[in-house]
Design a protein around this motif. Structure first.
Motif, short mmCIF file in Angstrom:
data_model
loop_
_atom_site.label_atom_id
_atom_site.label_comp_id
_atom_site.label_asym_id
_atom_site.label_seq_id
_atom_site.Cartn_x
_atom_site.Cartn_y
_atom_site.Cartn_z
N ARG A 115 38.21 10.84 -43.71
CA ARG A 115 37.69 9.85 -44.47
C ARG A 115 36.23 9.84 -43.90
N GLY A 116 35.29 10.30 -45.27
CA GLY A 116 33.91 10.27 -44.52
C GLY A 116 33.38 11.99 -45.11
N PHE A 117 34.29 12.63 -45.15
CA PHE A 117 33.69 14.12 -45.42
C PHE A 117 34.62 14.66 -46.70
N THR A 118 33.74 15.37 -47.55
CA THR A 118 34.35 16.21 -48.44
C THR A 118 35.02 17.42 -48.01
N ALA A 119 35.70 18.22 -48.84
CA ALA A 119 36.43 19.44 -48.24
C ALA A 119 35.07 20.36 -47.84
N ARG A 120 34.08 20.41 -48.69
CA ARG A 120 32.86 21.23 -48.28
C ARG A 120 32.28 20.78 -47.06
N GLN A 121 32.06 19.60 -46.97
CA GLN A 121 31.41 19.03 -45.65
C GLN A 121 32.35 19.45 -44.39
N ALA A 122 33.56 19.22 -44.66
CA ALA A 122 34.37 19.44 -43.51
C ALA A 122 34.40 20.91 -42.90
N MET A 123 34.28 21.90 -44.15
CA MET A 123 34.11 23.38 -43.73
C MET A 123 33.00 23.61 -43.29
N ALA A 124 31.61 23.13 -43.79
CA ALA A 124 30.45 23.21 -43.00
C ALA A 124 30.23 22.86 -41.86
N LEU A 125 31.10 22.16 -41.18
CA LEU A 125 31.26 21.91 -39.71
C LEU A 125 32.30 23.10 -39.23
N GLY A 126 33.34 22.85 -39.82
CA GLY A 126 34.69 23.58 -39.40
C GLY A 126 34.97 23.84 -37.69
N THR A 127 35.65 25.02 -37.64
CA THR A 127 36.14 24.94 -36.32
C THR A 127 34.73 25.17 -35.27
N ALA A 128 33.81 25.58 -35.85
CA ALA A 128 32.48 25.55 -35.07
C ALA A 128 32.15 24.23 -34.38
N GLY A 129 32.19 23.25 -35.61
CA GLY A 129 31.60 21.70 -35.18
C GLY A 129 32.61 21.17 -34.45
N TYR A 130 34.03 21.47 -34.74
CA TYR A 130 34.97 20.57 -34.04
C TYR A 130 35.03 21.17 -32.74
N THR A 131 34.56 22.32 -32.41
CA THR A 131 34.48 22.81 -31.09
C THR A 131 33.54 22.22 -30.09
N ALA A 132 32.22 22.03 -30.92
CA ALA A 132 30.97 21.24 -30.48
C ALA A 132 31.34 19.98 -29.92
N ALA A 133 32.03 19.01 -30.87
CA ALA A 133 32.79 17.89 -30.53
C ALA A 133 33.60 17.96 -29.31
N LEU A 134 34.53 19.09 -29.28
CA LEU A 134 35.47 18.96 -28.14
C LEU A 134 34.56 19.09 -26.83
N CYS A 135 33.50 19.76 -26.73
CA CYS A 135 32.59 20.15 -25.60
C CYS A 135 31.91 18.51 -25.37
#
Ligand code: NDP
Length: 325
Positions: A115-135
């Motif tokens: 909630r808070g992201f469109t499909a495009r915004q989620a893909m603009a972050l993608g695995t790269a963004g989610y991995t940065a958040a895991l770090c």
């Protein structure tokens, strides 16, 4: 019929093409989805150019990330029309991926679009963004705080690096962005970097223990860069290792670990349990503003994916590439 990238290898010869596929070709799975957006991660670029052993089953549709709408489902959690998000789980490696208009997946792999992201915004972050958040979660888990000193982000102008800079700056860290693209200093400062470091200062062999500088590190590069980052980390600091853009080796000594109590935290995004994924995505929702996403992301059409993959591996891409399906 629908369009998807298909990669194949026959007698050792690699072939990649955007292909018209029939629904009957879709793989096993209990949720059939329409992909609205995907993205090009480093791994997707390796797959599309056959530069690394990413694909482990041929033929393969690449694309480790996707977002879109459910078309059909026999999985109890998913109904037609639901908005889904997928990162990893071997999709695009051993299971038909998201660089195509349709795919069929295991409902256990899917997340509801945050909630808070469109499909495009989620893909603009993608695995790269989610991995940065895991770090970031690993740094916090280890107890490192902005008061203890600056954080180093390597490969800073890349996908993981850009999101890591933005996340850490928003959390109050003084971020030093190491980059080979010094012309991207304005971009990195807009994301929140306080200092810029020429990546050449980290890429050559260095001493096992060096001047203590970093309270924490997000390393996307590996090899001597990771070894030097460890050697420059302050007593009790944490180094998160998630990438190999500079090499898969780790030519280091144990000195930082046994003499400075440095923690080396490995980060794998592919097999993270759902709880960790949800936590990481929530951090992205909470900390990354839409204008930061727009700074990082550029849209490309599906048919440009292979050309863009080559540019990404040649180090010519800044931030993130969103693939509009
Ligand atoms: P990008 O290609 O977007 O970024 C990589 C960045 O690394 C480049 O932009 C460049 O940044 C830097 N770089 C490239 N080549 C070299 C080199 N030879 N030496 C030093 N630096 C270099 O990739 P991503 O950000 O998507 O991914 C980064 C790494 O993280 C990859 O190795 C990828 O496989 C890995 N990864 C791992 C995940 C996991 O689950 N562990 C998940 C996602 C990614 P600059 O010019 O600013 O120096």
């Amino acid at each position: 019929m629908f369009t998807a990238w298909r990669l194949d290898k026959t007698d050792g010869v690699f072939h990649a093409a955007l292909t018209e596929c029939d629904e009957s070709a879709l793989p096993e799975g209990n949720v059939t989805v329409a992909v609205e957006y995907s993205t090009l991660n480093y791994k997707d670029a390796l797959a599309l150019t056959d530069r690394g052993p990413v694909v482990r089953r041929w033929p393969m549709t690449p694309g480790i990330d996707g977002a879109g709408t459910v078309l059909q489902s026999t999985h109890p959690d998913w109904q037609p029309g639901d908005a889904w998000l997928l990162n990893g789980w071997g999709v695009g490696e051993t299971h038909w991926g998201c660089l195509g208009q349709r795919t069929r997946l295991d409902g256990d792999w899917l997340m509801h679009l945050p909630r808070g992201f469109t499909a495009r915004q989620a893909m603009a972050l993608g695995t790269a963004g989610y991995t940065a958040a895991l770090c970031v979660l690993a740094i916090e888990r280890d107890g490192a705080t902005p008061k203890q000193g600056p954080v180093l982000v390597t490969g800073a102008s890349g996908g993981v690096g850009s999101v890591a800079v933005a996340l850490l700056a928003k959390l109050g860290w003084s971020v030093t962005a190491s980059t080979g693209k010094l012309q991207e200093e304005p971009y990195l400062r807009e994301l929140g970097a306080a200092d810029i470091l020429d990546r050449n200062t980290l890429s050559a062999p260095g001493k096992p223990l060096q001047k203590e500088r970093w309270a924490a590190v997000v390393d996307t590069v590996g090899s001597h860069t990771l070894a030097n980052a460890c050697a420059q980390t302050r007593w009790g600091g944490v180094v998160t290792a998630c990438g190999l853009a500079g090499g898969m080796d780790f030519p280091a000594s144990v000195a930082p670990f046994i003499l400075r109590n440095v923690t080396l935290a490995g980060i794998d995004s592919v097999m993270q349990p759902r709880s960790a994924r949800c936590k990481a995505w929530q951090r992205l929702v909470d900390l990354i503003a839409p204008e930061q996403i727009e700074r990082m992301a550029r849209d490309i059409p599906l048919d440009q994916a292979q050309v863009a993959a080559q540019a990404l591996l040649d180090g010519q891409v800044r931030g993130r590439l969103v693939v509009k399906i």
